[in-house]
Design an enzyme around this catalytic site. Structure first.
Site, mmCIF file in Angstrom:
data_model
loop_
_atom_site.group_PDB
_atom_site.id
_atom_site.type_symbol
_atom_site.label_atom_id
_atom_site.label_comp_id
_atom_site.label_asym_id
_atom_site.label_seq_id
_atom_site.Cartn_x
_atom_site.Cartn_y
_atom_site.Cartn_z
ATOM 1 N N HIS A 245 2.658 11.219 10.133
ATOM 2 C CA HIS A 245 2.478 12.807 11.060
ATOM 3 C C HIS A 245 2.087 13.917 9.982
ATOM 4 O O HIS A 245 1.191 14.694 10.023
ATOM 5 C CB HIS A 245 3.675 13.079 11.732
ATOM 6 N N GLN B 291 0.587 0.776 18.390
ATOM 7 C CA GLN B 291 -0.295 -0.271 17.460
ATOM 8 C C GLN B 291 -1.035 -1.161 18.275
ATOM 9 O O GLN B 291 -2.034 -1.537 17.943
ATOM 10 C CB GLN B 291 0.694 -0.954 16.391
ATOM 11 N N ASP C 151 3.098 19.806 15.860
ATOM 12 C CA ASP C 151 2.973 18.190 16.170
ATOM 13 C C ASP C 151 3.360 18.143 17.766
ATOM 14 O O ASP C 151 4.401 18.431 18.146
ATOM 15 C CB ASP C 151 4.252 17.429 15.270
HETATM 16 N N1 UDP Z 1 0.048 4.783 3.356
HETATM 17 C C1 UDP Z 1 0.090 5.137 1.912
HETATM 18 N N2 UDP Z 1 0.508 4.154 1.156
HETATM 19 C C2 UDP Z 1 0.919 2.843 1.478
HETATM 20 C C3 UDP Z 1 0.948 2.648 2.803
HETATM 21 C C4 UDP Z 1 0.471 3.511 3.829
HETATM 22 O O1 UDP Z 1 -0.377 6.070 1.321
HETATM 23 O O2 UDP Z 1 1.313 1.984 0.758
HETATM 24 C C5 UDP Z 1 -0.331 5.827 4.248
HETATM 25 C C6 UDP Z 1 -1.479 5.596 4.997
HETATM 26 O O3 UDP Z 1 -2.632 6.077 4.068
HETATM 27 C C7 UDP Z 1 -1.335 6.300 6.208
HETATM 28 C C8 UDP Z 1 0.249 6.571 6.518
HETATM 29 O O4 UDP Z 1 0.635 6.208 5.083
HETATM 30 O O5 UDP Z 1 -1.933 7.471 6.235
HETATM 31 C C9 UDP Z 1 0.588 5.408 7.395
HETATM 32 O O6 UDP Z 1 0.326 5.945 8.739
HETATM 33 P P1 UDP Z 1 0.074 5.014 9.762
HETATM 34 O O7 UDP Z 1 -0.186 5.815 10.925
HETATM 35 O O8 UDP Z 1 -1.068 4.315 9.572
HETATM 36 O O9 UDP Z 1 1.211 4.149 10.083
HETATM 37 P P2 UDP Z 1 3.039 4.492 10.293
HETATM 38 O O10 UDP Z 1 3.462 4.512 8.871
HETATM 39 O O11 UDP Z 1 2.917 5.957 10.917
HETATM 40 O O12 UDP Z 1 3.462 3.569 11.077
#
Ligand code: UDP
Length: 457
Positions: free
Chosen positions: A21, A375, A112
């Protein structure tokens, strides 16, 4: 004159304090700042130190758990949200009042959508309020229809596949888990529905997607409320390049092992590496981790796997040593850098919405391993609608077995079908760039917002 008015516009951006977010809302703040607006991000004490972006002021507010945030609640979502509402409303108001004494008082709060109370705070302080949805238009569409009673839960078997305006038919497998099992996630379900509780009082409503990506869905959504698509909120260097030096989000709740990853990728052939990540929140069953682990080993591909510290115990005994010639396993990385690297040929993803948008924006094909929540519909779109990858079938226990996983990796990495998938991925990359570039659909929506604010003050 116009420039001076722009500088007097001050937007306060309030993300939910999770990586998925903070990233898009911070990116939105950067977009606004690049158009001459003063932008401040208000976030919890616990996350404030993890954010650092040029031209953005970071201010801390309280969620009532200032030491460790949600982790302090023992996974009690209801408690966390209630505390955030009480403490967040109070400290956000104080922050607004503090800025009222300065030459640039706050004009508008971009909040948000998980925090509908922030709109009440905006209105109580005589400010404009804009809701920001961090998921797809399809997901907004589904939950908004439930909120209005147009879709009754639980969905009856005879009503499947579910048909909603603008959406492709959704079978049970592609429904968000909160919709499939509403009783199992009461706090999450309540939060997802509360997003729409006061939405008709919002002055603007933004969704982090783009018109071309979800054109039919957007038609169905705008029947419900006047949403504006402003995405993909991905750092500018990977898209239009108009924000100089904007190569990363500027927020990381964990330390990325950037150098280790880029050194390891250096020697790899173009499009030969599989990058695997399940995002910042998902926790896989040990059984699923093992199937992925053995699948990677059996497929013989080179792979870079982000597995958070808490998940490492689920790896088969001695696995790291066994695969050390082919695979690197790290606890966190800079995902965008990896996706943009020429060696990366496939992204095995949990299909979080940011990861979905990043794969599309960077043109990287996917193997979908969604686990829960939104997802599941995201995976359906990636696989069937945008046709940029494969969603392997799970067994009756909900586990994607090694053989299915290996088969999917092959489809994405080799052969005629792989070429077709890559062509599609390339098409979406181009369309994503067009949306945020000057004169693109998302850029126009952001400009309209900025111009509107300018003319209001
Ligand atoms: N991300 C990152 N490094 C990692 C894994 C994820 O920077 O090793 C970032 C990714 O680029 C994305 C965010 O974390 O912007 C994850 O958001 P997403 O909505 O895909 O998944 P959530 O973590 O909310 O389930």
């Amino acid at each position: 004159m116009a420039e001076q008015r722009q500088n007097n516009v001050h937007v306060l951006v309030l993300p939910y304090p999770a990586q998925g977010h903070i990233n898009p809302l911070l990116q939105f703040a950067k977009r606004l700042a690049s158009k001459g607006v003063k932008a401040t991000v208000a976030t919890t004490h616990y996350t404030a130190n993890s954010i650092n972006a040029p031209n953005i002021t970071i201010e801390a507010i309280s969620d009532g758990f200032d030491q460790a945030g949600f982790a302090q609640t023992n996974n009690n979502m209801q408690l966390f949200l209630a505390s955030f509402r009480t403490n967040g409303s109070r400290t956000l108001s104080l922050l607004i009042k503090k800025h009222q004494q300065t030459p640039s008082p706050v004009t508008c709060i971009v909040y948000d959508s998980f925090f509908p109370w922030a709109l009440d705070v905006a209105k109580q302080n005589g400010l404009y309020g804009a809701a920001f949805f961090t998921n797809s238009a399809a997901v907004c569409n589904i939950f908004c229809r439930i909120h209005h009673g147009f879709l009754q839960l639980p969905v009856k078997t005879e009503d499947l596949p579910l048909r909603l305006p603008g959406l492709p038919p959704l079978d049970s497998r592609s429904l968000p888990s909160f919709v499939k099992f509403p009783e199992s996630y009461p706090a999450y379900m309540a939060m997802k529905l509360s997003q729409f509780s006061n939405l008709n009082n919002a002055d603007w409503i933004f969704v982090n997607t783009f018109q071309a990506l979800e054109s039919e869905v957007v038609k169905g959504l705008t029947e419900l409320f006047p949403a504006k698509m402003i995405g993909p909120m991905v750092p500018s260097s990977y898209l239009d390049g108009r924000i100089k030096g904007d190569k990363g989000y500027g927020a990381s709740l964990w330390k990325p092992l950037a150098e280790e990853c880029s050194n390891w990728l250096e020697a790899k052939a173009p499009q030969s590496v599989v990058y695997i990540s399940f995002g910042s929140m998902v926790s896989l069953t040990a059984e699923q981790v093992e199937e992925v682990a053995w699948g990677l080993k059996e497929s013989g591909v080179s792979f870079l796997w982000v597995l958070r510290e808490s998940e490492h115990g689920k790896l088969p005994l001695g696995y790291r040593e066994l695969v050390k010639d082919k695979g690197l396993i790290v606890t966190w990385c800079n995902q965008l850098e990896l996706l943009a690297h020429q060696a990366t040929g496939c992204f095995v993803t949990h299909c979080g919405w940011n990861s979905t948008l990043e794969s599309l924006s960077l043109g990287v094909p996917v193997v979908c391993l969604p686990q829960w929540a939104d997802q599941l519909p995201d995976a359906k779109f990636l696989d069937e609608i945008w046709d940029v990858g494969v969603w392997p079938k799970e067994d009756e226990k909900g586990i994607v077995r090694k053989q299915e996983f290996v088969k999917s990796l092959k489809v994405v990495m080799e052969g005629e079908r792989s070429r077709e998938i890559r062509r599609n991925a390339h098409k979406w990359k181009k369309l994503a760039r067009e949306a945020v570039a000057e004169g693109g659909s998302s850029d126009n929506h952001i400009n309209q917002f900025v111009n509107h604010l300018m003319n209001l003050i």
